[in-house]
Write a protein that holds these residues in place. Structure first.
Motif, PDB file in Angstrom:
ATOM      1  N   ALA A 138      -1.263  -5.562  14.197  1.00  0.00           N
ATOM      2  CA  ALA A 138      -1.651  -6.935  13.885  1.00  0.00           C
ATOM      3  C   ALA A 138      -2.962  -7.313  14.549  1.00  0.00           C
ATOM      4  CB  ALA A 138      -0.549  -7.900  14.331  1.00  0.00           C
ATOM      5  N   SER A 139      -3.675  -8.191  13.861  1.00  0.00           N
ATOM      6  CA  SER A 139      -4.882  -8.811  14.404  1.00  0.00           C
ATOM      7  C   SER A 139      -4.834 -10.281  14.016  1.00  0.00           C
ATOM      8  CB  SER A 139      -6.131  -8.141  13.820  1.00  0.00           C
ATOM      9  OG  SER A 139      -6.271  -8.471  12.443  1.00  0.00           O
ATOM     10  N   SER A 140      -5.916 -10.981  14.281  1.00  0.00           N
ATOM     11  CA  SER A 140      -5.969 -12.392  13.917  1.00  0.00           C
ATOM     12  C   SER A 140      -6.103 -12.591  12.412  1.00  0.00           C
ATOM     13  CB  SER A 140      -7.135 -13.085  14.633  1.00  0.00           C
ATOM     14  OG  SER A 140      -8.366 -12.478  14.249  1.00  0.00           O
ATOM     15  N   THR A 141      -6.395 -11.523  11.675  1.00  0.00           N
ATOM     16  CA  THR A 141      -6.620 -11.653  10.238  1.00  0.00           C
ATOM     17  C   THR A 141      -5.607 -10.919   9.371  1.00  0.00           C
ATOM     18  OG1 THR A 141      -8.152  -9.772  10.276  1.00  0.00           O
ATOM     19  CG2 THR A 141      -9.099 -11.974  10.551  1.00  0.00           C
ATOM     20  N   ALA A 142      -4.784 -10.044   9.947  1.00  0.00           N
ATOM     21  CA  ALA A 142      -3.853  -9.275   9.106  1.00  0.00           C
ATOM     22  C   ALA A 142      -2.686  -8.745   9.918  1.00  0.00           C
ATOM     23  CB  ALA A 142      -4.580  -8.121   8.422  1.00  0.00           C
ATOM     24  N   ASP A 143      -1.561  -8.555   9.222  1.00  0.00           N
ATOM     25  CA  ASP A 143      -0.401  -7.836   9.727  1.00  0.00           C
ATOM     26  C   ASP A 143      -0.188  -6.645   8.815  1.00  0.00           C
ATOM     27  OD1 ASP A 143       0.930  -9.428  11.932  1.00  0.00           O
ATOM     28  OD2 ASP A 143       0.819 -10.972  10.389  1.00  0.00           O
ATOM     29  N   VAL A 144      -0.057  -5.453   9.389  1.00  0.00           N
ATOM     30  CA  VAL A 144       0.251  -4.251   8.625  1.00  0.00           C
ATOM     31  C   VAL A 144       1.637  -3.800   9.050  1.00  0.00           C
ATOM     32  CG1 VAL A 144      -0.418  -1.890   8.074  1.00  0.00           C
ATOM     33  CG2 VAL A 144      -2.188  -3.619   8.498  1.00  0.00           C
ATOM     34  N   LEU A 145       2.562  -3.769   8.102  1.00  0.00           N
ATOM     35  CA  LEU A 145       3.967  -3.496   8.394  1.00  0.00           C
ATOM     36  C   LEU A 145       4.381  -2.194   7.740  1.00  0.00           C
ATOM     37  CD1 LEU A 145       5.110  -7.099   7.470  1.00  0.00           C
ATOM     38  CD2 LEU A 145       4.619  -6.253   9.774  1.00  0.00           C
ATOM     39  N   GLY A 146       4.735  -1.202   8.554  1.00  0.00           N
ATOM     40  CA  GLY A 146       5.201   0.070   8.018  1.00  0.00           C
ATOM     41  C   GLY A 146       6.584  -0.097   7.423  1.00  0.00           C
ATOM     42  N   THR A 147       6.720   0.109   6.113  1.00  0.00           N
ATOM     43  CA  THR A 147       7.996  -0.117   5.437  1.00  0.00           C
ATOM     44  C   THR A 147       8.654   1.168   4.949  1.00  0.00           C
ATOM     45  OG1 THR A 147       6.814  -0.538   3.356  1.00  0.00           O
ATOM     46  CG2 THR A 147       7.363  -2.458   4.713  1.00  0.00           C
ATOM     47  N   GLY A 148       8.001   2.283   5.162  1.00  0.00           N
ATOM     48  CA  GLY A 148       8.536   3.575   4.766  1.00  0.00           C
ATOM     49  C   GLY A 148       7.458   4.631   4.951  1.00  0.00           C
ATOM     50  N   PRO A 149       7.785   5.907   4.743  1.00  0.00           N
ATOM     51  CA  PRO A 149       6.765   6.951   4.897  1.00  0.00           C
ATOM     52  C   PRO A 149       5.576   6.701   3.962  1.00  0.00           C
ATOM     53  CG  PRO A 149       8.962   7.911   4.755  1.00  0.00           C
ATOM     54  CD  PRO A 149       9.106   6.457   4.409  1.00  0.00           C
ATOM     55  N   GLY A 150       4.411   6.538   4.534  1.00  0.00           N
ATOM     56  CA  GLY A 150       3.211   6.329   3.741  1.00  0.00           C
ATOM     57  C   GLY A 150       3.194   5.029   2.961  1.00  0.00           C
ATOM     58  N   THR A 151       3.951   4.040   3.407  1.00  0.00           N
ATOM     59  CA  THR A 151       4.054   2.763   2.688  1.00  0.00           C
ATOM     60  C   THR A 151       3.935   1.609   3.673  1.00  0.00           C
ATOM     61  OG1 THR A 151       5.578   3.809   1.129  1.00  0.00           O
ATOM     62  CG2 THR A 151       5.458   1.421   1.073  1.00  0.00           C
ATOM     63  N   TRP A 152       3.129   0.613   3.307  1.00  0.00           N
ATOM     64  CA  TRP A 152       2.922  -0.543   4.173  1.00  0.00           C
ATOM     65  C   TRP A 152       2.915  -1.827   3.350  1.00  0.00           C
ATOM     66  CZ3 TRP A 152      -0.031   3.855   4.050  1.00  0.00           C
ATOM     67  CH2 TRP A 152       0.017   4.678   5.186  1.00  0.00           C
ATOM     68  N   VAL A 204       0.859  -1.178   0.000  1.00  0.00           N
ATOM     69  CA  VAL A 204       0.000   0.000   0.000  1.00  0.00           C
ATOM     70  C   VAL A 204       0.900   1.234   0.000  1.00  0.00           C
ATOM     71  CG1 VAL A 204      -1.753   1.299   1.270  1.00  0.00           C
ATOM     72  CG2 VAL A 204      -1.826  -1.214   1.252  1.00  0.00           C
ATOM     73  N   ILE A 205       0.731   2.107  -0.992  1.00  0.00           N
ATOM     74  CA  ILE A 205       1.554   3.319  -1.099  1.00  0.00           C
ATOM     75  C   ILE A 205       0.616   4.527  -1.139  1.00  0.00           C
ATOM     76  CG2 ILE A 205       3.313   4.535  -2.438  1.00  0.00           C
ATOM     77  CD1 ILE A 205       4.023   1.795  -3.681  1.00  0.00           C
ATOM     78  N   ALA A 206       0.685   5.333  -0.092  1.00  0.00           N
ATOM     79  CA  ALA A 206      -0.203   6.498   0.001  1.00  0.00           C
ATOM     80  C   ALA A 206       0.109   7.523  -1.083  1.00  0.00           C
ATOM     81  CB  ALA A 206      -0.070   7.148   1.374  1.00  0.00           C
ATOM     82  N   ARG A 207      -0.936   8.167  -1.577  1.00  0.00           N
ATOM     83  CA  ARG A 207      -0.745   9.249  -2.535  1.00  0.00           C
ATOM     84  C   ARG A 207      -0.134  10.457  -1.820  1.00  0.00           C
ATOM     85  NH1 ARG A 207      -2.846   7.565  -7.116  1.00  0.00           N
ATOM     86  NH2 ARG A 207      -4.632   6.138  -7.132  1.00  0.00           N
ATOM     87  N   GLY A 266       4.671   4.839  10.033  1.00  0.00           N
ATOM     88  CA  GLY A 266       6.036   4.676  10.526  1.00  0.00           C
ATOM     89  C   GLY A 266       6.411   3.218  10.518  1.00  0.00           C
ATOM     90  N   SER A 267       7.614   2.928  10.975  1.00  0.00           N
ATOM     91  CA  SER A 267       8.157   1.570  10.923  1.00  0.00           C
ATOM     92  C   SER A 267       7.673   0.728  12.101  1.00  0.00           C
ATOM     93  CB  SER A 267       9.686   1.623  10.902  1.00  0.00           C
ATOM     94  OG  SER A 267      10.124   2.338   9.774  1.00  0.00           O
TER      95      SER A 267
END
Length: 199
Positions: free
Chosen positions: A71-85, A41-44, A66-67
């Motif tokens: 997390a939940s039982s259904t997803a992990d969201v990992l901050g990989t850069g500014p506005g990027t996951w 996911v890359i934010a505009r 941010g980095s």
């Protein structure tokens, strides 16, 4: 959703401890999380905060720009850069499409489901094994649970995150480099005792 990337590692012997289960002497346990969906996911421009909020609403999480890991039982969201996951979820083929609908006008979505291998790494001797290849300081006081880093392991680009203080780490890497990572893991973790599983 791709097939198991490290099948050769999971089904081939050759190093001390390979195939042993956690709790039976293996110093490192590697579990491949097969069949997961993944998307970048890359934010505009100028929309990072709104994108993080929309992503959080869609997945039922509090997502930081941010980095960090959410997390939940259904997803992990990992901050990989500014506005990027990097978002890793279940086996739903519509996972990326659902993200695209939820973030319409806020972010670009790239389906990575067939391009990423995802592992969970744990074990009493894991820190000493990671020190052999990871290019960042993993001291527990500096790299804490829910921290995320985009780094390299033995010249292979990876996303690495700390799940808990046990320590347990998550790792995502391009599937095309799975064989190279397999070779490094066998060589580095073999003396400690290596167990490999797939969930």
């Amino acid at each position: 959703m791709a097939d198991i990337a490290l099948a050769g590692l999971a089904h081939r012997g050759g190093y001390a401890g390979l195939g042993r289960r956690a709790g039976t002497g293996a110093g490192v346990l590697a579990v491949e999380r097969a069949g997961l969906a993944a998307a970048t996911v890359i934010a505009r421009r100028g929309k990072a905060g709104e994108a993080a909020a929309a992503l959080g609403r869609h997945l039922g999480l509090t997502v930081a720009d941010g980095s960090r890991r959410a997390a939940s039982s259904t997803a992990d969201v990992l901050g990989t850069g500014p506005g990027t996951w990097l978002v890793i979820g279940g086996e739903d083929r519509g996972f990326a499409a659902g993200l695209a609908a939820a973030l319409a006008g806020l972010a670009a979505i790239v389906d990575q489901s067939d391009g990423q291998a995802v592992l969970t790494l744990s074990g009493a001797r894991l820190p000493e094994v990671l020190e052999k290849g990871v290019r960042i300081d993993l001291d527990p006081a500096r790299f804490t649970p829910e921290d995320v880093a985009v780094t390299a392991v033995a010249h292979i680009g990876v996303t690495l995150w700390k799940i808990d203080a046990a320590p347990t780490f998550g790792l995502a890497l391009p599937r095309s480099y799975a064989a190279s990572f397999q070779h490094w893991l066998e060589a580095s973790a073999g003396p400690a005792g290596l167990s490999v599983e797939s969930d």
